[in-house]
Design a protein around this motif. Structure first.
Motif, PDB file in Angstrom:
ATOM      1  N   LYS A 426       0.829  -1.211   0.000  1.00  0.00           N
ATOM      2  CA  LYS A 426       0.000   0.000   0.000  1.00  0.00           C
ATOM      3  C   LYS A 426       0.857   1.252   0.000  1.00  0.00           C
ATOM      4  CE  LYS A 426      -4.224  -1.739   2.186  1.00  0.00           C
ATOM      5  NZ  LYS A 426      -5.191  -1.549   3.279  1.00  0.00           N
ATOM      6  N   ASN A 431      -1.723   2.879  -2.127  1.00  0.00           N
ATOM      7  CA  ASN A 431      -2.759   2.240  -1.301  1.00  0.00           C
ATOM      8  C   ASN A 431      -3.422   1.037  -1.978  1.00  0.00           C
ATOM      9  OD1 ASN A 431      -3.732   2.445   1.366  1.00  0.00           O
ATOM     10  ND2 ASN A 431      -5.727   3.134   0.625  1.00  0.00           N
ATOM     11  N   GLU A 433      -4.266  -2.786  -2.885  1.00  0.00           N
ATOM     12  CA  GLU A 433      -4.285  -3.993  -2.072  1.00  0.00           C
ATOM     13  C   GLU A 433      -3.428  -5.101  -2.688  1.00  0.00           C
ATOM     14  OE1 GLU A 433      -8.337  -5.109  -1.635  1.00  0.00           O
ATOM     15  OE2 GLU A 433      -8.683  -3.758   0.052  1.00  0.00           O
TER      16      GLU A 433
END
Length: 710
Positions: A426, A431, A433
């Protein structure tokens, strides 16, 4: 406009996942009803009608922990220090600068784990008081706290907790630190038993709870033992003796060790419908269990429609894993989850791994493979004599500590490490996943060798290495490592061309989330040692040396001789494939191909043709060429000279109108521009000494090269 399209696409995916999950919930409810009816029949045969309060309490607990059946015989879920953190190199991630290219420490900030275990975590334990509200119990307060669940949670995320154990005379007998892996993370706690959750009026089993929890990373340190188990009169057995959890039919013994069954199907369906869920599960602790184990009684029973019967002399089966393999129970054999075996803690070299021989299997840790030859466990981690938090098993709970051993202690280490990798991912990638396929690919590719060369039935793909996984993420960020989520379309082959660095193996790993295998019937000839592949979509990776035209194949196990060394061939059973060329020729071009057999399908009823997503990592190369044509033409003559400089280097022979980017090893872009001549100067004089990456792109292709700034 693009943002609007992305939102619509995301919403459509979310709606589809929700619709699929509703279908799974209905399937789970149907299976629960069938199991409940079979359990009622079992209770009547085992306990009869004369039941005192203690017996009725036992029946209620057995019903809650019902996992499934071996034929008509029920199986039940059982809950299967700083030193281990040093073993698996977690300390490199939790120390600022411990990984080259990462300047900060990673302690699980912003990462939430979901723990499914035997009871509630004792949230008030001092192990979790470094930050507020780290533990959230999702079960009703009427459920007792669990020492096991609290310990598992502490392995994932206890704060630094130096401990000393003393004997009754006050002498120190052990010292350690129960510090966890992700000390700033948060955790949600559920029971694996069937319970009624707050706000609900009906009981919910563990599979439905997973859909409710929507976990990004979950730990499941429990399982079933479909082989030998030791039963006592206090647990409702007729005698203190060994009991066979398989079947004894017409003089033959059957079991579901290694059997992909309904529970595995359910885990696979959940992850296929929710590919962002990474599920980590323990392999179990029943290796060598059987009559006479560690001086116990040799008295043994099997179960029939009318109750328990003594085995005839000489008729009882051998101990679990008597040949060294095949004792992982169903529910820990799913394709799309990560199953963890346990090792002893490495105590030499300041608790650090130096060679494969440092890794020693824990004597209790179950061994694979799956009955079709699929590699299980997937990975191994330390599980013996682990310091952990504990509690009184009451609704009030209490503060205590313990030292414990089991695959239950190994699994949360793997879950914890994946959480730290997710935090790093991240940080490096806006950020984004780390999904289930990427988590497994990263874990397998970075694993340290353990046991035999290649995968094996004791350690899976090896011994987990947190630091190497983090280094691969840094490599992805600075384009020195290929680490992508890609899609394979029916009837096509995805191809890459790379030039080998030399002096280090060229390694390619892929994994994918496969649809659940559905052709399961409750007949022993279908369940016992069934060698039919459980794959639905069979992807293949091949790496060809374009100079010699030699094609290199992936690792595979011999299902008929699982203890033998892994070989290289056509793997038709694993949804992880890895090709390793130990000694590639420096500068030579290798072709990487990802293809498939048959038709790629989804898990709809009836199944329909669909593209298959997969994750891929490639290391051991210093150039990436996009297509065969580009390798031979547009970027084939590209060079960076000098490769070692104090100020200026040059991009030579790049096509005009191509572009370049310069990155440091953390993945930070330092400069970019257009290439307008056959010799494009790049000024590095203002940068500190170190290694930098120069990336050259055309409309179709990309090549990366290293340069050293003195």
């Amino acid at each position: 406009m693009k943002k609007h399209l992305l939102l619509v696409g995301t919403l459509a995916i979310s709606m589809l996942s929700a619709q699929n999950n509703e279908g799974l919930k209905r399937e789970f409810e149907k299976q629960n009803k069938e199991n409940s009816a079979k359990f009622d029949s079992y209770v009547a045969k085992r306990f009869g009608n004369a039941r005192n309060a203690e017996t009725q309490k036992l029946i209620t607990e057995l019903r809650a922990n019902l996992a499934g059946f071996s034929g008509d015989i029920p199986n039940f879920y059982q809950a299967d220090d700083q030193n281990q953190i040093k073993n698996n190199n977690v300390d490199a991630l939790t120390t600022a600068g411990g990984v080259n290219g990462l300047t900060t420490a990673f302690n699980g900030d912003g990462i939430k784990y979901t723990i499914f275990d035997g009871g509630r975590i004792y949230a008030a334990h001092e192990a979790f008081n470094n930050l507020p509200a780290r533990i959230t119990n999702k079960e009703a307060d009427t459920n007792i706290h669990s020492s096991h669940a609290t310990g598992v949670a502490s392995i994932i995320g206890a704060k630094s907790s130096p401990l000393t154990s003393r004997d009754q005379n006050g002498n120190i007998v052990a010292q350690g630190n129960a510090m966890g892996i992700a000390i700033n993370s948060t955790m949600d706690s559920y029971r694996f038993a069937q319970t009624t959750l707050p706000g609900s009026t009906t009981p919910t089993d563990v599979f439905a709870k997973i859909l409710i929890a929507q976990p990004k990373i979950s730990n499941h340190s429990y399982g079933v033992n479909p082989g030998w188990t030791y039963g006592t009169t206090s647990a409702g057995y007729p005698a203190n003796a060994w009991y066979w959890n398989g079947n004894y039919i017409s003089g033959n013994n059957y079991d579901q060790m290694g059997t992909y069954n309904l529970n595995d199907k359910q885990y696979d369906a959940i992850v296929y419908n929710n590919p962002s869920y990474t599920i980590v599960k323990s392999a179990g602790n029943y290796y060598n269990y059987g009559p006479g184990y560690q001086g116990t009684t040799t008295t043994s029973y099997y179960q029939t429609a009318t109750g328990f019967q003594l085995y005839p002399a000489g008729a009882a089966p051998a101990a679990n894993c008597a040949q060294g393999f095949d004792c992982i129970g169903y529910g820990s054999l799913a394709k799309n989850i990560i199953v963890v075996g346990a090792t002893n803690v490495i105590t030499t070299n300041n608790y650090k791994y130096t060679a494969a021989t440092d890794v020693v299997k824990a004597e209790y840790s179950n061994a694979g493979p799956r009955d079709d030859g699929g590699i299980k466990p997937d990975i191994s981690a330390p599980g013996t004599d682990i310091w952990m938090a504990s509690t009184a098993e009451t609704t009030a709970g209490s503060l205590s500590w313990q030292i414990n051993s089991g695959t239950s202690m190994a699994a949360p280490q793997v879950a914890g490490i994946i959480g730290l990798w997710s935090q790093i991912h991240k940080t490096l990638f806006n950020n984004a996943e780390l999904n289930a396929a990427a988590s497994k690919t990263l874990m397998v590719h970075s694993a340290l060798e353990a046991g035999n060369v290649g995968p094996d039935v004791w350690y899976g793909w090896g011994f987990i290495d947190a630091k190497k996984g983090a280094e691969l993420l840094v490599g992805k960020s600075n384009n020195t490592v290929i680490f992508n989520n890609e899609t394979l379309t029916n009837g096509t082959t995805n191809t890459k061309f790379v030039k080998a660095t030399g002096g280090t193996p060229l390694k390619v790993t892929i994994s994918w989330i496969d649809p659940e295998f559905t052709n399961i019937t409750n007949m022993w000839d279908n369940l016992y040692n069934n060698r039919v592949s459980r794959l639905i979509n069979d992807l293949d990776v091949r790496v060809t040396d374009l100079t010699t035209n030699t094609t290199n194949l992936p690792w595979k196990l011999n299902v008929e001789n699982p203890m033998a060394l892994a070989t290289k061939g056509d793997n038709t059973v694993d949804n992880v494939e890895q090709v390793v060329i130990d000694n590639p020729i420096a500068g030579r071009t290798y072709k990487i191909e990802i293809s498939h057999k048959g038709t790629l399908l989804n898990n709809a009823v009836p199944a329909a043709a669909t593209p298959q997503n997969y994750s891929i990592i490639v290391t051991g190369h210093n150039e990436v060429l996009g297509t065969k044509e580009s390798a031979a033409n547009a970027l084939s003559n590209l060079a960076i000279a000098p490769s070692i400089t104090k100020d200026v280097t040059n991009i030579l022979h790049a096509p005009k109108k191509s572009t370049f980017n310069v990155y440091d090893l953390s993945g930070k872009k330092l400069q970019s521009g257009n290439i307008n001549s056959d010799k494009e100067a790049i000024n590095l004089s203002s940068y500190t000494k170190g290694i930098y990456i120069i990336e050259v792109k055309t409309e179709k292709d990309v090549v990366t090269k290293k340069v050293i700034k003195e």
